[in-house]
Design an enzyme around this catalytic site. Sequence first.
Site, PDB file in Angstrom:
ATOM      1  N   TYR A 159       1.118  -1.021  -0.117  1.00  0.00           N
ATOM      2  CA  TYR A 159       0.013   0.258  -0.016  1.00  0.00           C
ATOM      3  C   TYR A 159       0.701   1.105   0.028  1.00  0.00           C
ATOM      4  CZ  TYR A 159      -2.989   3.814   1.867  1.00  0.00           C
ATOM      5  OH  TYR A 159      -3.690   4.861   2.241  1.00  0.00           O
TER       6      TYR A 159
HETATM    7  N1  LIG Z   1      -9.251   6.504   6.119  1.00  0.00           N
HETATM    8  C1  LIG Z   1      -8.112   7.011   6.512  1.00  0.00           C
HETATM    9  O1  LIG Z   1      -7.850   7.182   7.406  1.00  0.00           O
HETATM   10  C2  LIG Z   1      -6.979   7.099   5.304  1.00  0.00           C
HETATM   11  C3  LIG Z   1      -7.507   7.523   3.933  1.00  0.00           C
HETATM   12  N2  LIG Z   1      -6.126   8.018   2.779  1.00  0.00           N
HETATM   13  C4  LIG Z   1      -6.766   7.661   1.237  1.00  0.00           C
HETATM   14  O2  LIG Z   1      -7.604   8.282   2.020  1.00  0.00           O
HETATM   15  C5  LIG Z   1      -8.862   8.711   0.406  1.00  0.00           C
HETATM   16  C6  LIG Z   1     -10.087   8.315   0.527  1.00  0.00           C
HETATM   17  O3  LIG Z   1     -10.147   7.410   1.701  1.00  0.00           O
HETATM   18  P1  LIG Z   1     -10.909   6.283   2.411  1.00  0.00           P
HETATM   19  O4  LIG Z   1     -12.773   7.473   1.932  1.00  0.00           O
HETATM   20  O5  LIG Z   1     -11.403   5.543   4.038  1.00  0.00           O
HETATM   21  O6  LIG Z   1     -11.103   5.112   1.641  1.00  0.00           O
HETATM   22  P2  LIG Z   1     -12.364   3.776   1.046  1.00  0.00           P
HETATM   23  O7  LIG Z   1     -11.467   2.258   1.261  1.00  0.00           O
HETATM   24  O8  LIG Z   1     -13.475   3.719   2.745  1.00  0.00           O
HETATM   25  O9  LIG Z   1     -13.290   3.890   0.385  1.00  0.00           O
HETATM   26  C7  LIG Z   1     -12.196   4.315  -1.376  1.00  0.00           C
HETATM   27  C8  LIG Z   1     -13.649   4.295  -2.258  1.00  0.00           C
HETATM   28  O10 LIG Z   1     -12.482   3.275  -3.589  1.00  0.00           O
HETATM   29  C9  LIG Z   1     -13.528   3.116  -4.448  1.00  0.00           C
HETATM   30  N3  LIG Z   1     -12.842   1.733  -5.177  1.00  0.00           N
HETATM   31  C10 LIG Z   1     -11.796   1.121  -4.315  1.00  0.00           C
HETATM   32  N4  LIG Z   1     -11.744   0.291  -5.529  1.00  0.00           N
HETATM   33  C11 LIG Z   1     -12.205   0.583  -6.488  1.00  0.00           C
HETATM   34  C12 LIG Z   1     -11.828   0.140  -8.097  1.00  0.00           C
HETATM   35  N5  LIG Z   1     -10.706  -0.952  -8.155  1.00  0.00           N
HETATM   36  N6  LIG Z   1     -12.691   0.816  -8.727  1.00  0.00           N
HETATM   37  C13 LIG Z   1     -13.529   1.524  -8.513  1.00  0.00           C
HETATM   38  N7  LIG Z   1     -13.131   1.965  -7.283  1.00  0.00           N
HETATM   39  C14 LIG Z   1     -12.724   1.354  -6.370  1.00  0.00           C
HETATM   40  C15 LIG Z   1     -14.399   2.108  -3.227  1.00  0.00           C
HETATM   41  O11 LIG Z   1     -15.529   2.212  -4.000  1.00  0.00           O
HETATM   42  P3  LIG Z   1     -16.374   0.951  -3.724  1.00  0.00           P
HETATM   43  O12 LIG Z   1     -17.237   1.365  -2.019  1.00  0.00           O
HETATM   44  O13 LIG Z   1     -17.892   0.928  -4.336  1.00  0.00           O
HETATM   45  O14 LIG Z   1     -15.791  -0.872  -3.700  1.00  0.00           O
HETATM   46  C16 LIG Z   1     -14.659   3.504  -2.508  1.00  0.00           C
HETATM   47  O15 LIG Z   1     -15.629   3.924  -2.591  1.00  0.00           O
HETATM   48  C17 LIG Z   1      -7.684   7.376   0.022  1.00  0.00           C
HETATM   49  O16 LIG Z   1      -7.220   7.045  -1.500  1.00  0.00           O
HETATM   50  C18 LIG Z   1      -7.124   6.244   0.997  1.00  0.00           C
HETATM   51  O17 LIG Z   1      -5.773   5.662   0.697  1.00  0.00           O
HETATM   52  C19 LIG Z   1      -4.987   7.903   3.505  1.00  0.00           C
HETATM   53  C20 LIG Z   1      -4.895   7.678   4.963  1.00  0.00           C
HETATM   54  C21 LIG Z   1      -5.833   7.474   5.883  1.00  0.00           C
HETATM   55  N1  LIG Z   2      -8.130   3.205   0.626  1.00  0.00           N
HETATM   56  C1  LIG Z   2      -7.834   3.596   2.086  1.00  0.00           C
HETATM   57  N2  LIG Z   2      -6.787   3.996   2.770  1.00  0.00           N
HETATM   58  C2  LIG Z   2      -6.558   3.643   4.391  1.00  0.00           C
HETATM   59  C3  LIG Z   2      -7.600   4.061   5.288  1.00  0.00           C
HETATM   60  C4  LIG Z   2      -8.466   3.154   4.547  1.00  0.00           C
HETATM   61  O1  LIG Z   2      -9.757   2.660   5.604  1.00  0.00           O
HETATM   62  N3  LIG Z   2      -8.976   3.211   3.470  1.00  0.00           N
HETATM   63  N4  LIG Z   2      -7.026   3.953   6.192  1.00  0.00           N
HETATM   64  C5  LIG Z   2      -5.992   3.831   7.023  1.00  0.00           C
HETATM   65  C6  LIG Z   2      -5.981   4.319   8.192  1.00  0.00           C
HETATM   66  O2  LIG Z   2      -7.020   5.078   8.812  1.00  0.00           O
HETATM   67  C7  LIG Z   2      -4.293   4.903   9.066  1.00  0.00           C
HETATM   68  O3  LIG Z   2      -4.520   5.772   8.182  1.00  0.00           O
HETATM   69  C8  LIG Z   2      -4.096   4.658  10.184  1.00  0.00           C
HETATM   70  O4  LIG Z   2      -3.930   3.204  10.693  1.00  0.00           O
HETATM   71  C9  LIG Z   2      -5.113   4.192   5.826  1.00  0.00           C
HETATM   72  N5  LIG Z   2      -5.353   4.151   4.376  1.00  0.00           N
END
Ligand SMILES: NC(=O)C1=CN([C@@H]2O[C@H](COP(=O)(O)OP(=O)(O)OC[C@H]3O[C@@H](n4cnc5c(N)ncnc54)[C@H](OP(=O)(O)O)[C@@H]3O)[C@@H](O)[C@H]2O)C=CC1
Ligand SMILES: Nc1nc2c(c(=O)[nH]1)N=C([C@H](O)[C@@H](O)CO)CN2
Length: 232
Positions: A140
Amino acid sequence: MSATLPLLVTGANRRVGLALTRRLLAEDQPVIAVYRDDPGPLRDLELEAYQVDLTEEAQRDTLLQQLHERHPALRGIVHNASVWAEDGLDNLRLLYRLHLEAPYHLNLGLQDLLLAAPRADIIHIGDDSATRGSRNHIGYAATKAALHNLTLSFAEALAPTVRVNTIAPGLLIFKEGADEAYRQATLDKALLDFEPGADPIVDTVLYLLSTQYATGSTFTVNGGRHLRHGRR
Ligand SMILES: NC(=O)C1=CN([C@@H]2O[C@H](COP(=O)(O)OP(=O)(O)OC[C@H]3O[C@@H](n4cnc5c(N)ncnc54)[C@H](OP(=O)(O)O)[C@@H]3O)[C@@H](O)[C@H]2O)C=CC1
Ligand SMILES: Nc1nc2c(c(=O)[nH]1)N=C([C@H](O)[C@@H](O)CO)CN2
């Protein structure tokens, strides 16, 4: 912020992407939403939506064709779609396709529509771990680092019409089901020990869409995690 040309947001159907989509619409910024499985709340929003598995080249090609048929130009792209997958070769291939191949393909395939706008932005949603690695999510972090490298190259290739930047968050929103011990351990890693939700991304996207002099840069929103030395 352009009031007419639409902004493409991937992963728009839940959590961060959905919060961002809602705020953009509230700011009168038209959104083209991309999602994979279920549009969910997108059904209730006034926007153009496409169901695309971004790991599938053929589906990306169809999206590119449809967007060219319907739009003369685009305000930009927010590459938010992502999976937080465990390590393993199959997952690395998935992470590569979603975090690198898809943004690369869409940036190249849509650059003509971006360059046709008076001003456009590409925003890659990265991760703070891209600069330091992650022992429990090696693939990742590596693919998020590759995503950031796209920022550097596309910023140079598409300047000055298209600005290209990375937003590098730390914690945003815990996964459903994260247990209390994991939550506390994660919160303890940052100086600002709270779960911020989508706001760090939403606020930074809105800033980047309005500021004039940022491209090829990383905007880190990690709660000061890089200063908690000795903790990982
Ligand atoms: N949550 C966190 O704490 C953190 C998040 N991030 C980054 O922030 C961004 C948003 O995070 P978060 O909302 O938690 O993400 P999620 O993992 O909850 O959701 C990711 C989204 O990507 C979509 N997705 C996944 N696989 C595919 C695919 N093959 N084709 C099209 N769409 C796809 C999902 O759609 P579907 O539901 O239809 O599968 C969903 O809408 C991400 O880039 C993540 O890496 C970074 C650090 C921390
Ligand atoms: N696509 C996603 N990326 C990440 C997620 C997630 O829920 N979806 N969550 C994290 C964690 O919250 C991390 O920031 C702390 O444990 C990282 N990326």
